[in-house]
Design an enzyme around this catalytic site. Structure first.
Site: not given
Length: 288
Positions: A107-111
């Protein structure tokens, strides 16, 4: 009984079989002091090193397949170490003996939301392969005008820079004005795919939370930064998806980390989460 070297290393969580083959070809792996070659097979008592460091080797029979569900907060990255010193999803995971946790996807850093980890590298690699098409569901908060025509395009498909993409399902989930919530699902794990699909319609994603992976939901009582070990029934559901034999053993409830596993004990997990937050911004020297 001997096994292929790359299979043993992948099962131990060092990477996919293809990655292990590349490491072997590059001369990074040795067996009993000799540089390994592609096609080498090893016995259980072999001394294997990667970049000079001894690695733990376990036979398939010795490995107990474990899976944990982690509630990833925003701001954490899905790498074991970060040169910039940012917190990673591995920082809060329980310790394991003679194995290591392998993330099933990223999952990306903002998810935020559901992220699975397993002690079985072969299981992780199979689940991440595009051929298995495991459905993921996300809760998305959007900002911007979302018309019926926009929804239809997202269902039928749009062209992104890496090819066509679409949501398998999309349904409204509340919100007011220009801020709306949606539940969307898709069976791919391409980089930032959910965000890029919405952005293709000039709609901004302000929150993104993964709430389901296959038939495994993000536990509602699991706080951000908390984890819980999955029961053997859910482990075997994932193994069946990956085309692997059932696991017959479980460590759930048998070791010092079992308090939060059989049933999420929210109070204890929240205390651990709060404690981690107080040290997350400190340097390694300050934490010691």
């Amino acid at each position: 009984m001997s096994e292929k070297l790359q299979k043993v290393l992948a099962r131990a969580g060092h990477g996919s079989r293809r990655e292990m083959e590349a490491w072997i070809a590059a001369g990074r792996v040795s067996i009993d002091g000799e540089i390994a070659k592609l096609g080498d097979r090893i016995e259980a008592d072999a001394k294997v090193r990667i970049d000079g460091r001894t690695v733990s080797i376990k036979s398939e029979d010795d490995l107990v397949c474990r899976v944990i569900a982690y509630h990833k907060p925003e701001g954490e990255i899905c790498s074991r170490k970060d040169p910039e010193g940012r917190p990673t999803v591995f920082d809060r995971l329980p310790k394991t003996r003679d194995s290591r946790w392998v993330a099933v996807g990223r999952l990306d850093i903002n998810t935020s939301g559901l992220l699975l980890f397993t002690s079985d590298g072969e299981l992780a690699n199979r689940l991440m392969h595009p051929s298995h098409e495991v459905e993921r569901e996300y809760a998305v908060r959007t900002f911007g005008e979302v018309t019926d025509a926009c929804i239809q395009r997202l269902r039928t498909g749009v062209t992104l820079e890496d090819g066509p993409a679409h949501f398998d399902k999309i349904k409204p989930a509340g919100g007011e004005g220009m801020n709306k919530w949606w539940h969307v699902s898709l069976a791919e794990g391409r980089n930032r795919e959910v965000r890029r699909l919405w952005e293709s319609q000039e709609v901004q994603v302000s929150r993104l939370i993964r709430i389901r992976y296959g038939m495994i939901d993000l536990p509602k009582s699991l706080p951000r930064g908390g984890w819980v070990e999955l029961p053997i029934e859910q482990v075997n559901y994932l193994r069946k998806l990956a085309g692997l034999d059932e696991e017959t053993r479980t460590l759930l409830g048998t070791d010092k980390h079992s308090v939060a596993r059989a049933k999420v004990k929210s109070a204890k997990i929240r205390r651990a989460v709060r404690k981690h937050k107080t040290t997350a911004g400190k340097t390694p020297r300050q934490r010691s």
